[in-house]
Structures are given as structure tokens and as C-alpha cells.
Design a protein around this motif. Structure first.
Motif, PDB file in Angstrom:
ATOM      1  N   UNK A   4      30.485   1.181   3.651  1.00 51.44           N
ATOM      2  CA  UNK A   4      30.604   0.362   4.862  1.00 51.44           C
ATOM      3  C   UNK A   4      29.376   0.560   5.750  1.00 51.44           C
ATOM      4  N   UNK A   5      29.149  -0.409   6.641  1.00 50.40           N
ATOM      5  CA  UNK A   5      27.918  -0.436   7.431  1.00 50.40           C
ATOM      6  C   UNK A   5      27.728   0.813   8.290  1.00 50.40           C
ATOM      7  N   UNK A   6      28.794   1.281   8.933  1.00 44.13           N
ATOM      8  CA  UNK A   6      28.625   2.332   9.940  1.00 44.13           C
ATOM      9  C   UNK A   6      29.235   3.673   9.543  1.00 44.13           C
ATOM     10  N   UNK A   7      29.601   3.831   8.285  1.00 40.53           N
ATOM     11  CA  UNK A   7      30.124   5.115   7.815  1.00 40.53           C
ATOM     12  C   UNK A   7      28.984   6.137   7.765  1.00 40.53           C
ATOM     13  N   UNK A   8      29.167   7.320   8.412  1.00 46.54           N
ATOM     14  CA  UNK A   8      28.108   8.342   8.363  1.00 46.54           C
ATOM     15  C   UNK A   8      27.793   8.736   6.922  1.00 46.54           C
ATOM     16  N   UNK A   9      26.502   8.846   6.628  1.00 47.34           N
ATOM     17  CA  UNK A   9      26.061   9.164   5.273  1.00 47.34           C
ATOM     18  C   UNK A   9      25.688  10.628   5.145  1.00 47.34           C
ATOM     19  N   UNK A  10      25.881  11.126   3.952  1.00 48.21           N
ATOM     20  CA  UNK A  10      25.272  12.396   3.569  1.00 48.21           C
ATOM     21  C   UNK A  10      24.157  12.022   2.597  1.00 48.21           C
ATOM     22  N   UNK A  11      22.969  11.729   3.139  1.00 46.46           N
ATOM     23  CA  UNK A  11      21.912  11.153   2.302  1.00 46.46           C
ATOM     24  C   UNK A  11      21.400  12.122   1.247  1.00 46.46           C
ATOM     25  N   UNK A  12      21.034  11.565   0.128  1.00 42.42           N
ATOM     26  CA  UNK A  12      20.433  12.372  -0.929  1.00 42.42           C
ATOM     27  C   UNK A  12      19.064  12.866  -0.464  1.00 42.42           C
ATOM     28  N   UNK A  13      18.644  14.042  -0.933  1.00 43.80           N
ATOM     29  CA  UNK A  13      17.347  14.593  -0.512  1.00 43.80           C
ATOM     30  C   UNK A  13      16.188  13.632  -0.759  1.00 43.80           C
ATOM     31  N   UNK A  14      16.264  12.858  -1.863  1.00 43.97           N
ATOM     32  CA  UNK A  14      15.172  11.952  -2.174  1.00 43.97           C
ATOM     33  C   UNK A  14      15.033  10.866  -1.101  1.00 43.97           C
ATOM     34  N   UNK A  15      16.174  10.404  -0.538  1.00 42.57           N
ATOM     35  CA  UNK A  15      16.129   9.404   0.527  1.00 42.57           C
ATOM     36  C   UNK A  15      15.579  10.011   1.813  1.00 42.57           C
ATOM     37  N   UNK A  16      16.037  11.211   2.162  1.00 45.85           N
ATOM     38  CA  UNK A  16      15.540  11.861   3.370  1.00 45.85           C
ATOM     39  C   UNK A  16      14.034  12.083   3.298  1.00 45.85           C
ATOM     40  N   UNK A  17      13.565  12.502   2.127  1.00 43.75           N
ATOM     41  CA  UNK A  17      12.149  12.751   1.942  1.00 43.75           C
ATOM     42  C   UNK A  17      11.344  11.456   2.092  1.00 43.75           C
ATOM     43  N   UNK A  19       0.820  -1.208   0.000  1.00 40.36           N
ATOM     44  CA  UNK A  19       0.000   0.000   0.000  1.00 40.36           C
ATOM     45  C   UNK A  19       0.857   1.262   0.000  1.00 40.36           C
ATOM     46  N   UNK A  20       2.062   1.164   0.517  1.00 40.24           N
ATOM     47  CA  UNK A  20       2.970   2.320   0.555  1.00 40.24           C
ATOM     48  C   UNK A  20       4.075   2.201  -0.491  1.00 40.24           C
ATOM     49  N   UNK A  21       3.826   1.436  -1.537  1.00 45.47           N
ATOM     50  CA  UNK A  21       4.858   1.184  -2.550  1.00 45.47           C
ATOM     51  C   UNK A  21       5.506   2.433  -3.144  1.00 45.47           C
ATOM     52  N   UNK A  22       4.764   3.514  -3.431  1.00 43.22           N
ATOM     53  CA  UNK A  22       5.423   4.698  -3.989  1.00 43.22           C
ATOM     54  C   UNK A  22       6.528   5.255  -3.090  1.00 43.22           C
ATOM     55  N   UNK A  23       6.390   5.018  -1.780  1.00 44.32           N
ATOM     56  CA  UNK A  23       7.418   5.489  -0.845  1.00 44.32           C
ATOM     57  C   UNK A  23       8.507   4.439  -0.679  1.00 44.32           C
ATOM     58  N   UNK A  24       8.110   3.185  -0.439  1.00 47.17           N
ATOM     59  CA  UNK A  24       9.104   2.153  -0.125  1.00 47.17           C
ATOM     60  C   UNK A  24      10.011   1.830  -1.308  1.00 47.17           C
ATOM     61  N   UNK A  25       9.508   1.940  -2.543  1.00 47.05           N
ATOM     62  CA  UNK A  25      10.377   1.635  -3.686  1.00 47.05           C
ATOM     63  C   UNK A  25      11.510   2.650  -3.783  1.00 47.05           C
ATOM     64  N   UNK A  26      11.238   3.893  -3.399  1.00 47.34           N
ATOM     65  CA  UNK A  26      12.285   4.917  -3.407  1.00 47.34           C
ATOM     66  C   UNK A  26      13.393   4.548  -2.428  1.00 47.34           C
ATOM     67  N   UNK A  27      13.010   4.093  -1.235  1.00 44.28           N
ATOM     68  CA  UNK A  27      14.021   3.717  -0.245  1.00 44.28           C
ATOM     69  C   UNK A  27      14.790   2.478  -0.695  1.00 44.28           C
ATOM     70  N   UNK A  29      11.268  10.385   5.775  1.00 40.10           N
ATOM     71  CA  UNK A  29      10.323  11.224   6.515  1.00 40.10           C
ATOM     72  C   UNK A  29       8.886  10.800   6.218  1.00 40.10           C
ATOM     73  N   UNK A  30       8.643  10.406   4.970  1.00 41.72           N
ATOM     74  CA  UNK A  30       7.296   9.926   4.603  1.00 41.72           C
ATOM     75  C   UNK A  30       6.969   8.632   5.338  1.00 41.72           C
ATOM     76  N   UNK A  31       7.978   7.755   5.509  1.00 42.52           N
ATOM     77  CA  UNK A  31       7.757   6.508   6.258  1.00 42.52           C
ATOM     78  C   UNK A  31       7.411   6.798   7.717  1.00 42.52           C
ATOM     79  N   UNK A  32       7.908   7.919   8.244  1.00 44.05           N
ATOM     80  CA  UNK A  32       7.574   8.310   9.610  1.00 44.05           C
ATOM     81  C   UNK A  32       6.092   8.680   9.731  1.00 44.05           C
TER      82      UNK A  32
END
Length: 452
Positions: free
Chosen positions: A377-390, A356-364, A393-396
Motif C-alpha cells: 500500500x502507498x503509505x505503509x511504513x517500509x523496512x527497505x532492503x539495504x540495496x535500496x537504502x544504499x 548518466x546515473x543509470x547504475x544507481x537509478x536502475x537499482x531504485x 543515499x547515492x542519489x543524495x
């Protein structure tokens, strides 16, 4: 838990996430004939054998289990409230005959296996539950484990997406579950010493107990419960209404019954007949919930055990709201610093078997694939792309979205079924609409290796 245990748990969570995303491509397996022949019915309960891989049995691991018990005792001594609740759970097990104390003259029996255990705390809005979890993967002196010697058995469960799709096509619906389902299936006497465990007794010597019922956490636990229920339905096919037999075969997932019918009266008959039929196998059906007032009144007047309180209830991981809509549980708060590990954990925590949330989850999922492709690497701090952050936030905010549970329009004449599919270089998807309402959707990220 250690970092390796945390990492393993995350990978298991991710594996579960991808499995839920899969579409069923084959019918349920059948019950092996050997199991049906060995299953026994006595005193209103079924007694099942363990599903051994071969004649080899795990080695006696008493010393290893004792070390684990000493560690548990130190933890419980630091939390008297937890200790009391944990002890009360085992007292209940003893009173219900779920476990029994091993006689002193059998203590030194070498052909036995001891299951280490620890408490798991589950807090709800109304109370806090403490339940023991048993470790069938604990190692014996040779490095093996009970779970290594057991087979998982064939998959007998219907697919969650199929159950929920049927759930959305029924005008009136209800849910229920089997109380302490695994612990309602008896364990045959010759198997019980392989399901021993130790309990501290304050200043007294450690006491040894063993399960008389199937313990959750064994490789074959899921199979034993499902096979017992399906065998019971086959043995008593002539004793139940065909509608009830069919519903219990197809709409029961482990211990969760998610089903419905055309009218409140039809659902009442299904619910009461299911209680009767499962009750014959010693499997009490309880926690009935429905959003239909007429059906709820029928259940209450008929003495069916209703779910406590009001409001929303779970329906196979989705949230079934009182206004007869479905919601998806939102992800936890975003951490201040994102890494591949935290992003993976957040994405894998989304339970959306109907897409039901496919438009959001496919982006992630596309963004997660890029991280793996770039070998971050697993624990390297990321500078996430705006599309991922958005998208995160939608998943929240997912829980604020509500989808109608019942998708058919009440009308005379045919219903409409629309199927759409599309693909790009990044992903492909398909979705099904019924009478203009989204029923189910599936998405996939495109393979990294292109096919020419």
C-alpha cells in the motif's frame, strides 16, 4: 492540497519520469496547415487562435471563479508581502499589454470562461519570484472545463536527450532562453473572452481582465508557442543563416535554447543572429550563459543580455557548472520513515535524461517494481532492503558527481564510438561511449510478464 490532489500530482510526476526515460522513436510532428493559415503577424508579433476540439465552447463559470477568488483573497490577506508581490506581477502584465481590463459593457457576455489563479513562489539564491498560475482545468456549471474543449496539438518539440547529446559534442556551447515566452505570443481577439480572470481590488468591486497573449496552463499552450516559432522560421528561412535556422529548429526546447558550435566566433554569430531572428517575432532571447571566456567576452561586448551572476546554470534540467562539467540535481533528504509513496516521489524527482546515473537509478527502479509486484500500500511504513537504502543515499550525493560536457577528444583522425548492451532477469540496458566518455545510457526494468 487534498490527499487526492497530492496523489494525482505524484502519479503525474511518475509519468513524466518514465516519459523522460523513453527513447525518441519517431520524428517531430508537422504543423497542421489550418493553424499556419490562421496565424497572423501584426505589429512585430504573431497572433494565434486557440486549438478548439470542435464548435462547442465551455459554459460561463463566473460564479465558480468568484468562489475561488474569495478563497485566494483570504490567503493573500494573511500574507501582506505575498499579496504585494502578486499584485505587482499583475501590474506588470497590464503595463506590458499582456492582459487588458474587460470593458463594462462586455461584463455580462455569456460566451466567456474565467480562469481561477493562485500564486506560486520560486525561491532562488538571489531572489524570490512570485508568478500566477492559471487553472484551465477549472470546472464550469456543466462539469466541463476550458482544457476539455481544447486540443493539445501535435508534438513539435525535439527530444531532450537528442538536444543534450548534441550539446556534448560541440567544443564551445551556450544556453539562453526566451523571456516570458508564452506571453510573447498574441491571442486573437475572438478568443480572449475564454481567457478571462478576476482580480480583487481591496474594497472596490472585483474587476475582470482577459489575456491578450497565450496563457501558460492551457491544453494547447505548448503547441501554440512551438508552432508559432517554427512557422516564423519557415516564413523567414531566407532571412536567416542556415546554421541559425537549423539550431533554432533542433536545439530550442519550449523556451530553452541549448546549443553551440566549433569556435567562440561561430557561437557568437549564431547567438547574435538568433537574437535578431527571434526578435522579429517579438520573442526576446536573453539569459545567455557560456563557460567559454572568449565567447562570454564577445557576448558582453556585443550587448547580449547575459545571465546574472556566475557559477552554474541549468541546461534543460541538468546543472552546467563553470568548469564545463554537468551535474544531476540530488534528491531531497530522506524522510525518517520510508513508504512506497515517499520512495516513488524520491525516484521520480531524479531528472537524468542522458542516463548518466543509470547504475544507481536502475537499482531504485528494480526495487520500486518489486513494491508494485508485492502490492504494498502507498503509505505503509517500509523496512527497505539495504540495496535500496544504499541506492537512495547515492542519489543524495548525485550533485557531487561531475561529467564532462564536451566528450570528444581534440585530436586528428577518427573518433571512437563504442556501444554496449546487456540484459538480466531484472533489467536491460544500453550505453554509448564517445572517445571513452559516456554520452548517453538507457535502462529498463524487465517486464513482469516473461515472454517465451
Amino acid at each position: 492540497p487534498s490527499s487526492s490532489e497530492t496523489h494525482a500530482a505524484l502519479l503525474e510526476q511518475l509519468k513524466s519520469f518514465w516519459e523522460i526515460e523513453e527513447c525518441p522513436d519517431s520524428p517531430q510532428d508537422s504543423i497542421p496547415e489550418e493553424f499556419t493559415k490562421s496565424l497572423r503577424y501584426e505589429a512585430g508579433r504573431y497572433w494565434a487562435p486557440l486549438l478548439w476540439r470542435d464548435e462547442k465552447r465551455p459554459a460561463n463559470n463566473f460564479r465558480q471563479a468568484l468562489v475561488r477568488l474569495e478563497s485566494l483573497s483570504k490567503r493573500l490577506d494573511k500574507d501582506p508581502v505575498l499579496k504585494t508581490q502578486y499584485e505587482q506581477t499583475f501590474e506588470e502584465y497590464k503595463e506590458l499589454g499582456i492582459v487588458e481590463e474587460v470593458p463594462l459593457d462586455e461584463y455580462r457576455k455569456t460566451d466567456a470562461f474565467y480562469l481561477p489563479h493562485h500564486p506560486v513562489i520560486k525561491a532562488t539564491a538571489t531572489k524570490t519570484k512570485v508568478r500566477p498560475v492559471f487553472d484551465g482545468g477549472a470546472k464550469d456549471p456543466s462539469g466541463g472545463a476550458l482544457n476539455d474543449r481544447l486540443l493539445p496539438g501535435p508534438n513539435l518539440l525535439p527530444h531532450i536527450a537528442e538536444i543534450l547529446s548534441r550539446f556534448r559534442l560541440r567544443p564551445v556551447a551556450f544556453t539562453a532562453d526566451i523571456q516570458k515566452a508564452f506571453l510573447q505570443v498574441g491571442l486573437q481577439k475572438e478568443e480572449r473572452d475564454f481567457c478571462r480572470f478576476l482580480l480583487p481590488k481591496n474594497s472596490e468591486p472585483v474587476k475582470t481582465y482577459r489575456f491578450t497573449r497565450v496563457c501558460f496552463g492551457l491544453t494547447c499552450s505548448m503547441f501554440l508557442l512551438a508552432a508559432t516559432i517554427l512557422s516564423h522560421l519557415s516564413f523567414n528561412a531566407s532571412q536567416g543563416r542556415p546554421t541559425t535556422i537549423n539550431a533554432l529548429r533542433n536545439d530550442l526546447y519550449v523556451d530553452d535554447f541549448v546549443t553551440g558550435g566549433g569556435t567562440p566566433q561561430e557561437c557568437w554569430e549564431l547567438a547574435s543572429d538568433s537574437v535578431r531572428l527571434l526578435g522579429q517575432a517579438g520573442l526576446p532571447l536573453c539569459q545567455f550563459f557560456t563557460t567559454d571566456k572568449e565567447l562570454r567576452d564577445l557576448m558582453k561586448d556585443g550587448g547580449l543580455p547575459l545571465a546574472p551572476g556566475s557559477g552554474s546554470q541549468k541546461a534543460l534540467g541538468l546543472i552546467w557548472n563553470e568548469d564545463d562539467t554537468l551535474s544531476i540535481r540530488a534528491i531531497p533528504d530522506l524522510p525518517p520513515v520510508l513508504s512506497k509513496r515517499t520512495v516513488t516521489s524520491l525516484i521520480a524527482s531524479v531528472f537524468d535524461p542522458l542516463g548518466l546515473a543509470s547504475p544507481i537509478t536502475i537499482t531504485t527502479k528494480i526495487q520500486l517494481q518489486k513494491m508494485w509486484k508485492d502490492q504494498i500500500s502507498w503509505d505503509k511504513p517500509l523496512t527497505p532492503e539495504p540495496v535500496l537504502l544504499e541506492a537512495l543515499k547515492s542519489l543524495r550525493e548525485l550533485q557531487g558527481l561531475r561529467f564532462p560536457r564536451y566528450v570528444l577528444q581534440d585530436k586528428v583522425g577518427p573518433h571512437t564510438l563504442d556501444v554496449f548492451c546487456d540484459a538480466s532477469q531484472e533489467a536491460y540496458a544500453a550505453c554509448i561511449y564517445v572517445d571513452g566518455q559516456l554520452l548517453i545510457a538507457k535502462t529498463r526494468v524487465a517486464p513482469l510478464k516473461t515472454i517465451t
